[in-house]
Design a protein around this motif. Structure first.
Motif, short mmCIF file in Angstrom:
data_model
loop_
_atom_site.label_atom_id
_atom_site.label_comp_id
_atom_site.label_asym_id
_atom_site.label_seq_id
_atom_site.Cartn_x
_atom_site.Cartn_y
_atom_site.Cartn_z
N ASP A 32 0.81 -1.23 0.00
CA ASP A 32 0.00 0.00 0.00
C ASP A 32 0.84 1.27 0.00
O ASP A 32 0.60 2.19 0.77
N GLN A 33 1.81 1.33 -0.90
CA GLN A 33 2.62 2.53 -1.07
C GLN A 33 1.95 3.47 -2.06
O GLN A 33 1.21 3.04 -2.94
N LYS A 34 2.23 4.73 -1.94
CA LYS A 34 1.74 5.71 -2.90
C LYS A 34 2.33 5.41 -4.27
O LYS A 34 3.50 5.04 -4.39
N VAL A 35 1.52 5.59 -5.29
CA VAL A 35 1.95 5.32 -6.66
C VAL A 35 3.24 6.07 -6.98
O VAL A 35 4.19 5.49 -7.53
N SER A 36 3.30 7.34 -6.64
CA SER A 36 4.49 8.14 -6.97
C SER A 36 5.75 7.58 -6.31
O SER A 36 6.82 7.55 -6.93
N ASN A 37 5.62 7.10 -5.07
CA ASN A 37 6.77 6.52 -4.38
C ASN A 37 7.23 5.22 -5.05
O ASN A 37 8.43 4.98 -5.20
N VAL A 38 6.28 4.39 -5.42
CA VAL A 38 6.60 3.12 -6.08
C VAL A 38 7.29 3.39 -7.41
O VAL A 38 8.30 2.75 -7.73
N LEU A 39 6.76 4.33 -8.19
CA LEU A 39 7.37 4.64 -9.48
C LEU A 39 8.79 5.16 -9.32
O LEU A 39 9.69 4.76 -10.07
N GLU A 40 9.01 6.03 -8.35
CA GLU A 40 10.36 6.58 -8.12
C GLU A 40 11.34 5.49 -7.69
O GLU A 40 12.45 5.42 -8.21
N LYS A 41 10.92 4.65 -6.74
CA LYS A 41 11.81 3.58 -6.25
C LYS A 41 12.14 2.60 -7.36
O LYS A 41 13.30 2.22 -7.55
N ALA A 42 11.12 2.16 -8.08
CA ALA A 42 11.33 1.19 -9.15
C ALA A 42 12.19 1.77 -10.27
O ALA A 42 13.06 1.08 -10.82
N ALA A 43 11.97 3.03 -10.60
CA ALA A 43 12.76 3.68 -11.65
C ALA A 43 14.22 3.75 -11.27
O ALA A 43 15.10 3.50 -12.10
N LYS A 44 14.48 4.05 -10.01
CA LYS A 44 15.88 4.14 -9.55
C LYS A 44 16.54 2.76 -9.64
O LYS A 44 17.68 2.65 -10.09
N ILE A 45 15.83 1.72 -9.25
CA ILE A 45 16.37 0.36 -9.31
C ILE A 45 16.60 -0.06 -10.76
O ILE A 45 17.64 -0.62 -11.10
N TYR A 46 15.62 0.21 -11.62
CA TYR A 46 15.70 -0.24 -13.01
C TYR A 46 16.62 0.63 -13.87
O TYR A 46 17.11 0.19 -14.90
N GLY A 47 16.82 1.87 -13.44
CA GLY A 47 17.67 2.76 -14.20
C GLY A 47 16.94 3.51 -15.29
O GLY A 47 17.47 3.71 -16.39
N THR A 48 15.72 3.94 -14.99
CA THR A 48 14.93 4.69 -15.95
C THR A 48 14.22 5.81 -15.19
O THR A 48 14.56 6.11 -14.06
N THR A 49 13.24 6.41 -15.82
CA THR A 49 12.49 7.50 -15.18
C THR A 49 11.16 6.99 -14.65
O THR A 49 10.63 5.97 -15.12
N ALA A 50 10.61 7.73 -13.70
CA ALA A 50 9.29 7.37 -13.16
C ALA A 50 8.23 7.44 -14.25
O ALA A 50 7.31 6.62 -14.28
N SER A 51 8.36 8.38 -15.17
CA SER A 51 7.36 8.47 -16.24
C SER A 51 7.39 7.24 -17.14
O SER A 51 6.34 6.80 -17.62
N GLN A 52 8.57 6.65 -17.37
CA GLN A 52 8.65 5.41 -18.14
C GLN A 52 8.06 4.24 -17.36
O GLN A 52 7.47 3.33 -17.94
N MET A 53 8.21 4.27 -16.04
CA MET A 53 7.68 3.18 -15.21
C MET A 53 6.15 3.17 -15.20
O MET A 53 5.55 2.15 -14.90
N LYS A 54 5.52 4.27 -15.55
CA LYS A 54 4.05 4.30 -15.61
C LYS A 54 3.53 3.27 -16.61
O LYS A 54 2.50 2.65 -16.37
N TYR A 55 4.23 3.11 -17.72
CA TYR A 55 3.84 2.10 -18.70
C TYR A 55 3.88 0.72 -18.07
O TYR A 55 2.97 -0.10 -18.25
N ALA A 56 4.93 0.46 -17.32
CA ALA A 56 5.08 -0.83 -16.66
C ALA A 56 4.05 -1.03 -15.57
O ALA A 56 3.60 -2.15 -15.32
N LEU A 57 3.64 0.05 -14.90
CA LEU A 57 2.62 -0.06 -13.86
C LEU A 57 1.30 -0.53 -14.46
O LEU A 57 0.64 -1.41 -13.92
N SER A 58 0.94 0.03 -15.59
CA SER A 58 -0.28 -0.41 -16.28
C SER A 58 -0.15 -1.88 -16.69
O SER A 58 -1.08 -2.67 -16.51
N PHE A 59 0.99 -2.23 -17.24
CA PHE A 59 1.26 -3.60 -17.66
C PHE A 59 1.18 -4.54 -16.46
O PHE A 59 0.56 -5.61 -16.53
N ALA A 60 1.79 -4.15 -15.35
CA ALA A 60 1.79 -4.97 -14.14
C ALA A 60 0.37 -5.17 -13.61
O ALA A 60 0.02 -6.25 -13.14
N GLY A 61 -0.45 -4.15 -13.71
CA GLY A 61 -1.84 -4.27 -13.29
C GLY A 61 -2.61 -5.25 -14.16
O GLY A 61 -3.35 -6.11 -13.65
#
Length: 81
Positions: A32-61
């Motif tokens: 139950d983390q905030k979407v923005s926090n999840v995107l920032e954390k995942a982007a840092k780990i993956y080596g991309t931007t939070a805006s790019q991770m939004k595509y993956a968030l939809s895919f993951a859903g």
């Protein structure tokens, strides 16, 4: 990841799946983390931007890797199938 939108479909979906797995791992660490926090954390780990991770968030859903609660703007692990 910068050019994923112009990649061949198979490469694009493979990239999205890899990014979605990172999102799933981030959410598994703390539910139950905030979407923005999840995107920032995942982007840092993956080596991309939070805006790019939004595509993956939809895919993951869609792939039931995570559950996005749009009312509360949080992300949680998807229930086990």
């Amino acid at each position: 990841m910068a050019g994923v939108q112009v990649a061949p479909f198979e490469d694009y979906t493979r990239e999205l799946h890899a990014m979605a797995e990172v999102l799933r791992e981030v959410v598994a660490e703390q539910p139950d983390q905030k979407v923005s926090n999840v995107l920032e954390k995942a982007a840092k780990i993956y080596g991309t931007t939070a805006s790019q991770m939004k595509y993956a968030l939809s895919f993951a859903g869609v792939k039931n890797l995570v559950k996005v609660d749009y009312d509360s703007s949080t992300v949680a692990a998807a229930p086990a199938a």
